[in-house]
Design a protein around this motif. Sequence first.
Motif, PDB file in Angstrom:
ATOM      1  N   LYS A  31      19.867   5.938  78.058  1.00  0.00           N
ATOM      2  CA  LYS A  31      18.896   4.974  78.554  1.00  0.00           C
ATOM      3  C   LYS A  31      19.122   3.587  77.971  1.00  0.00           C
ATOM      4  O   LYS A  31      18.903   2.587  78.641  1.00  0.00           O
ATOM      5  CB  LYS A  31      17.481   5.461  78.215  1.00  0.00           C
ATOM      6  N   THR A  32      19.574   3.553  76.701  1.00  0.00           N
ATOM      7  CA  THR A  32      19.841   2.267  76.065  1.00  0.00           C
ATOM      8  C   THR A  32      20.924   1.510  76.827  1.00  0.00           C
ATOM      9  O   THR A  32      20.805   0.301  77.059  1.00  0.00           O
ATOM     10  CB  THR A  32      20.306   2.481  74.612  1.00  0.00           C
ATOM     11  N   SER A  33      21.978   2.231  77.231  1.00  0.00           N
ATOM     12  CA  SER A  33      23.043   1.588  78.002  1.00  0.00           C
ATOM     13  C   SER A  33      22.504   1.079  79.330  1.00  0.00           C
ATOM     14  O   SER A  33      22.862  -0.019  79.786  1.00  0.00           O
ATOM     15  CB  SER A  33      24.188   2.568  78.275  1.00  0.00           C
ATOM     16  N   LEU A  34      21.644   1.889  79.953  1.00  0.00           N
ATOM     17  CA  LEU A  34      21.102   1.500  81.253  1.00  0.00           C
ATOM     18  C   LEU A  34      20.250   0.241  81.129  1.00  0.00           C
ATOM     19  O   LEU A  34      20.319  -0.657  81.968  1.00  0.00           O
ATOM     20  CB  LEU A  34      20.268   2.632  81.843  1.00  0.00           C
ATOM     21  N   LYS A  35      19.465   0.197  80.056  1.00  0.00           N
ATOM     22  CA  LYS A  35      18.635  -0.989  79.848  1.00  0.00           C
ATOM     23  C   LYS A  35      19.516  -2.225  79.763  1.00  0.00           C
ATOM     24  O   LYS A  35      19.163  -3.293  80.247  1.00  0.00           O
ATOM     25  CB  LYS A  35      17.834  -0.837  78.546  1.00  0.00           C
TER      26      LYS A  35
END
Lengths: 321, 141
Positions: A31-35
Amino acid sequence: MNELGKKVLAGDVRAASRLIRNLEDNIADTKTSLKHIFPHTGKAHVIGITGAPGAGKSTLTDELVYVLRKRDKTVGVLAVDPTSPFTGGAILGDRIRMIRHAEDPGVFVRSMATRGSMGGLSKAVGDGIHVLDVMGKDYIIVETVGVGQQEVEIINHAHTVMVVQVPGMGDEIQAIKAGLMEIADIFVVNKSDREGAPKLYKEILNMLNMSQFPDGWRPPVIKVGTSLEPHEFNRDVAKIVDEIENHREHLIEKNLLAGRMRRKTQAEINEALRAAILEPVLDRLVANGELNEMVDRLTKRETDPYTLADEVAKKYLVQPE
Amino acid sequence: MKNRKIRVLVGKTGLDSDATKARFIARSLRDDGGMEIIYTGLYRTIEELVESAIQEDVDIVLVSIYSGSHMTVFPQLREALNNKSARDIILIGEGLVPDIQIKELKESGTVEEIFKSGTSVKKITEWINRVIAEKRNLEKN
């Protein structure tokens, strides 16, 4: 700081394919990468290709990629194939049809397995599209698994939906049923050199003649045949690409693109809410054995799912007064 | 990392046109191993296999060879993978390869393993499961 997200933004192919894999495997840090990449998405035009198994979706995708490359557009492909419901394994074979683009840096092809998700796509498709988008692909083609009548989830992700039909699949009643036939922005009659193709073509036209088009777009019907001369196939697929362009312009002109994007965004926030709210609760129910107990009670018919769901909601959700 | 699905590219290269075994292995890895198999079909070039492996982010490239070209194909594949900074992708083979050449290819670090024609697919599945589990344990520590 997120290394993977940064690398994807810098155009690293390995990082991009790893990020897609993390999405599929539901790795915690994803999710961090997606953010990181989400603000940069929303540029590519997403084309959905759907139709029955063996309708020729992969072969059409391959030729679409070829035509788009001739027009100097970069292309990303997500090709979905089914996961075995028994073993969890999958054989992903769509790539075979698209292998001639393997060495073209302007093309990125990724196979995905459905991993149990319904609707004809993989759960990771939505975010996978974002990854290809930030890789700078002008067009993203999403090929669904071979579908029946009701697997229409592609409309949540694509700006232009192509429904591929082949002759010999049923009578004209099929053409007026709801579901798959309603979602097409473009109809393709493939294998049009086969018996029954003119009839199928006419049936789709008849169906369209009975339909209304509140958005002002009447789906064109295009005949192609893969066993015809290669240059004829190429010419027909070029027509499809023209219609995709027309449809895209139509969406922009009539201000409909935003509406389509909204549909996707809505689906995304639904999914994110589910992950943030439902999954932690489910995890706890599984961990403390409550879920198992509930299933036991249900199997014995001691209670019903709705009562149980209400009980869980009371226990875990804070009710605003 | 435990939940990661194992992805394997099963390929054929050159003019080697006997795909029966490759398909059988693909099918078995799917059914017995629950893995995701990217099957490339016949007559692929080294570059096509390597690009596919990278875009698909596979753990393992398995090439089935019955044409006698293994002493050319495997070194080329390994080099091409390394050049694409894909050293971590494990290269294995299957097919008609004499013991002495298997030894040579393994000792030079070209391949991790070559399964001789006739090896049971169960053994191949077990090998893949074991090696991937070890590798992931290593990454975790």
